[in-house]
Design a protein around this motif. Structure first.
Motif, PDB file in Angstrom:
ATOM      1  N   ALA A 182     -48.958-130.323  57.933  1.00 19.72           N
ATOM      2  CA  ALA A 182     -48.327-131.134  56.891  1.00 19.72           C
ATOM      3  C   ALA A 182     -48.907-132.551  56.945  1.00 19.72           C
ATOM      4  O   ALA A 182     -49.424-132.968  57.982  1.00 19.72           O
ATOM      5  N   PRO A 183     -48.815-133.295  55.836  1.00 14.93           N
ATOM      6  CA  PRO A 183     -49.331-134.670  55.829  1.00 14.93           C
ATOM      7  C   PRO A 183     -48.537-135.572  56.776  1.00 14.93           C
ATOM      8  O   PRO A 183     -47.310-135.600  56.732  1.00 14.93           O
ATOM      9  N   ARG A 184     -49.264-136.301  57.631  1.00 21.50           N
ATOM     10  CA  ARG A 184     -48.613-137.153  58.617  1.00 21.50           C
ATOM     11  C   ARG A 184     -47.707-138.196  57.980  1.00 21.50           C
ATOM     12  O   ARG A 184     -46.621-138.471  58.474  1.00 21.50           O
ATOM     13  N   ASN A 185     -48.127-138.788  56.861  1.00 19.55           N
ATOM     14  CA  ASN A 185     -47.314-139.829  56.224  1.00 19.55           C
ATOM     15  C   ASN A 185     -45.943-139.308  55.816  1.00 19.55           C
ATOM     16  O   ASN A 185     -44.939-140.000  55.982  1.00 19.55           O
ATOM     17  N   GLU A 186     -45.895-138.111  55.280  1.00 20.66           N
ATOM     18  CA  GLU A 186     -44.610-137.523  54.890  1.00 20.66           C
ATOM     19  C   GLU A 186     -43.759-137.209  56.121  1.00 20.66           C
ATOM     20  O   GLU A 186     -42.561-137.473  56.139  1.00 20.66           O
ATOM     21  N   ILE A 187     -44.398-136.642  57.128  1.00 20.07           N
ATOM     22  CA  ILE A 187     -43.684-136.323  58.371  1.00 20.07           C
ATOM     23  C   ILE A 187     -43.146-137.607  58.991  1.00 20.07           C
ATOM     24  O   ILE A 187     -41.989-137.673  59.415  1.00 20.07           O
ATOM     25  N   GLU A 188     -43.982-138.638  59.049  1.00 16.10           N
ATOM     26  CA  GLU A 188     -43.583-139.889  59.684  1.00 16.10           C
ATOM     27  C   GLU A 188     -42.376-140.521  58.981  1.00 16.10           C
ATOM     28  O   GLU A 188     -41.464-141.017  59.648  1.00 16.10           O
ATOM     29  N   THR A 189     -42.349-140.478  57.675  1.00 19.65           N
ATOM     30  CA  THR A 189     -41.206-141.003  56.919  1.00 19.65           C
ATOM     31  C   THR A 189     -39.931-140.279  57.311  1.00 19.65           C
ATOM     32  O   THR A 189     -38.893-140.897  57.553  1.00 19.65           O
ATOM     33  N   ASP A 190     -40.011-138.951  57.395  1.00 16.63           N
ATOM     34  CA  ASP A 190     -38.836-138.149  57.766  1.00 16.63           C
ATOM     35  C   ASP A 190     -38.423-138.392  59.221  1.00 16.63           C
ATOM     36  O   ASP A 190     -37.236-138.483  59.531  1.00 16.63           O
ATOM     37  N   VAL A 191     -39.399-138.498  60.112  1.00 17.54           N
ATOM     38  CA  VAL A 191     -39.109-138.726  61.527  1.00 17.54           C
ATOM     39  C   VAL A 191     -38.448-140.090  61.713  1.00 17.54           C
ATOM     40  O   VAL A 191     -37.466-140.223  62.451  1.00 17.54           O
ATOM     41  N   LEU A 192     -38.956-141.109  61.032  1.00 15.90           N
ATOM     42  CA  LEU A 192     -38.349-142.442  61.115  1.00 15.90           C
ATOM     43  C   LEU A 192     -36.900-142.422  60.647  1.00 15.90           C
ATOM     44  O   LEU A 192     -36.023-143.020  61.280  1.00 15.90           O
ATOM     45  N   ALA A 193     -36.646-141.729  59.556  1.00 12.18           N
ATOM     46  CA  ALA A 193     -35.270-141.656  59.029  1.00 12.18           C
ATOM     47  C   ALA A 193     -34.365-140.904  60.004  1.00 12.18           C
ATOM     48  O   ALA A 193     -33.238-141.346  60.283  1.00 12.18           O
ATOM     49  N   TYR A 194     -34.840-139.790  60.523  1.00  9.19           N
ATOM     50  CA  TYR A 194     -34.035-138.968  61.435  1.00  9.19           C
ATOM     51  C   TYR A 194     -33.721-139.727  62.727  1.00  9.19           C
ATOM     52  O   TYR A 194     -32.566-139.803  63.155  1.00  9.19           O
ATOM     53  N   LEU A 195     -34.750-140.301  63.338  1.00  2.27           N
ATOM     54  CA  LEU A 195     -34.538-141.024  64.587  1.00  2.27           C
ATOM     55  C   LEU A 195     -33.726-142.297  64.360  1.00  2.27           C
ATOM     56  O   LEU A 195     -32.922-142.681  65.206  1.00  2.27           O
ATOM     57  N   GLY A 196     -33.917-142.936  63.208  1.00  2.00           N
ATOM     58  CA  GLY A 196     -33.121-144.116  62.878  1.00  2.00           C
ATOM     59  C   GLY A 196     -31.643-143.784  62.779  1.00  2.00           C
ATOM     60  O   GLY A 196     -30.789-144.547  63.243  1.00  2.00           O
ATOM     61  N   ASP A 197     -31.339-142.638  62.199  1.00  2.00           N
ATOM     62  CA  ASP A 197     -29.948-142.194  62.101  1.00  2.00           C
ATOM     63  C   ASP A 197     -29.359-141.937  63.490  1.00  2.00           C
ATOM     64  O   ASP A 197     -28.233-142.324  63.773  1.00  2.00           O
ATOM     65  N   LEU A 198     -30.135-141.305  64.359  1.00  2.00           N
ATOM     66  CA  LEU A 198     -29.661-141.060  65.727  1.00  2.00           C
ATOM     67  C   LEU A 198     -29.460-142.377  66.479  1.00  2.00           C
ATOM     68  O   LEU A 198     -28.522-142.506  67.266  1.00  2.00           O
ATOM     69  N   ALA A 199     -30.323-143.349  66.224  1.00  2.00           N
ATOM     70  CA  ALA A 199     -30.176-144.654  66.876  1.00  2.00           C
ATOM     71  C   ALA A 199     -28.892-145.344  66.416  1.00  2.00           C
ATOM     72  O   ALA A 199     -28.190-145.949  67.231  1.00  2.00           O
ATOM     73  N   LYS A 200     -28.559-145.234  65.135  1.00  2.00           N
ATOM     74  CA  LYS A 200     -27.311-145.818  64.620  1.00  2.00           C
ATOM     75  C   LYS A 200     -26.093-145.183  65.279  1.00  2.00           C
ATOM     76  O   LYS A 200     -25.079-145.834  65.481  1.00  2.00           O
ATOM     77  N   LYS A 201     -26.215-143.906  65.625  1.00  3.99           N
ATOM     78  CA  LYS A 201     -25.121-143.188  66.283  1.00  3.99           C
ATOM     79  C   LYS A 201     -25.143-143.383  67.804  1.00  3.99           C
ATOM     80  O   LYS A 201     -24.351-142.774  68.515  1.00  3.99           O
ATOM     81  N   ARG A 202     -26.078-144.182  68.278  1.00  4.27           N
ATOM     82  CA  ARG A 202     -26.248-144.475  69.706  1.00  4.27           C
ATOM     83  C   ARG A 202     -26.603-143.241  70.543  1.00  4.27           C
ATOM     84  O   ARG A 202     -26.239-143.136  71.711  1.00  4.27           O
ATOM     85  N   LEU A 203     -27.311-142.320  69.916  1.00  4.91           N
ATOM     86  CA  LEU A 203     -27.788-141.136  70.624  1.00  4.91           C
ATOM     87  C   LEU A 203     -29.270-141.252  70.961  1.00  4.91           C
ATOM     88  O   LEU A 203     -29.865-140.345  71.546  1.00  4.91           O
ATOM     89  N   LEU A 204     -29.881-142.394  70.575  1.00  3.91           N
ATOM     90  CA  LEU A 204     -31.310-142.609  70.795  1.00  3.91           C
ATOM     91  C   LEU A 204     -31.534-144.114  70.873  1.00  3.91           C
ATOM     92  O   LEU A 204     -30.854-144.881  70.192  1.00  3.91           O
ATOM     93  N   GLU A 205     -32.480-144.510  71.710  1.00  2.00           N
ATOM     94  CA  GLU A 205     -32.876-145.907  71.792  1.00  2.00           C
ATOM     95  C   GLU A 205     -34.386-145.983  71.664  1.00  2.00           C
ATOM     96  O   GLU A 205     -35.080-144.971  71.804  1.00  2.00           O
ATOM     97  N   THR A 206     -34.890-147.172  71.381  1.00  2.00           N
ATOM     98  CA  THR A 206     -36.347-147.367  71.256  1.00  2.00           C
ATOM     99  C   THR A 206     -36.750-148.640  71.995  1.00  2.00           C
ATOM    100  O   THR A 206     -35.942-149.522  72.245  1.00  2.00           O
ATOM    101  N   ARG A 207     -38.024-148.659  72.313  1.00  2.00           N
ATOM    102  CA  ARG A 207     -38.632-149.892  72.816  1.00  2.00           C
ATOM    103  C   ARG A 207     -39.949-150.078  72.063  1.00  2.00           C
ATOM    104  O   ARG A 207     -40.511-149.121  71.535  1.00  2.00           O
ATOM    105  N   ASP A 208     -40.393-151.308  72.008  1.00  2.00           N
ATOM    106  CA  ASP A 208     -41.644-151.597  71.307  1.00  2.00           C
ATOM    107  C   ASP A 208     -42.804-150.949  72.027  1.00  2.00           C
ATOM    108  O   ASP A 208     -42.860-150.933  73.250  1.00  2.00           O
ATOM    109  N   GLY A 209     -43.692-150.389  71.221  1.00  2.00           N
ATOM    110  CA  GLY A 209     -44.857-149.716  71.797  1.00  2.00           C
ATOM    111  C   GLY A 209     -46.069-150.569  71.819  1.00  2.00           C
ATOM    112  O   GLY A 209     -46.163-151.661  71.451  1.00  2.00           O
TER     113      GLY A 209
END
Length: 92
Positions: free
Chosen positions: A65-92
């Motif tokens: 699948a096209p990476r740009n489309e996947i990346e948009t979906d992954v960002l939204a999914y992980l962002g939602d989990l971060a709002k629910k405090r089920l995921l954290e991130t650090r700068d890469g």
């Protein structure tokens, strides 16, 4: 969250198998999130070392699948989990 962020599961959150239902779940403090095939594919790649972009590239190759489309979906999914405090991130 940006494509260069490195997602990780915070202390007290983990992936597990629900043996009763035969499903993958994300366990958090007083929470259980039942994962569908896509959620499992994304979260199984969250290891605290790979950036969102690297995860998206791997998924794009795996599912042809096209990476740009996947990346948009992954960002939204992980962002939602971060709002629910089920995921954290650090700068890469």
């Amino acid at each position: 969250m940006t494509p260069l962020c490195v997602p990780y599961l915070p202390r007290g959150v983990r992936l597990a198998n629900d043996r009763v239902r035969g499903l993958r779940v994300l366990l958090g403090p007083e929470r259980v999130l039942i994962l569908d095939q896509i959620g499992n594919a994304v979260l199984s790649r969250v290891d605290g070392a790979q950036s969102v972009r690297a995860i998206s590239e791997d998924l794009a190759q795996t599912f042809s699948a096209p990476r740009n489309e996947i990346e948009t979906d992954v960002l939204a999914y992980l962002g939602d989990l971060a709002k629910k405090r089920l995921l954290e991130t650090r700068d890469g």
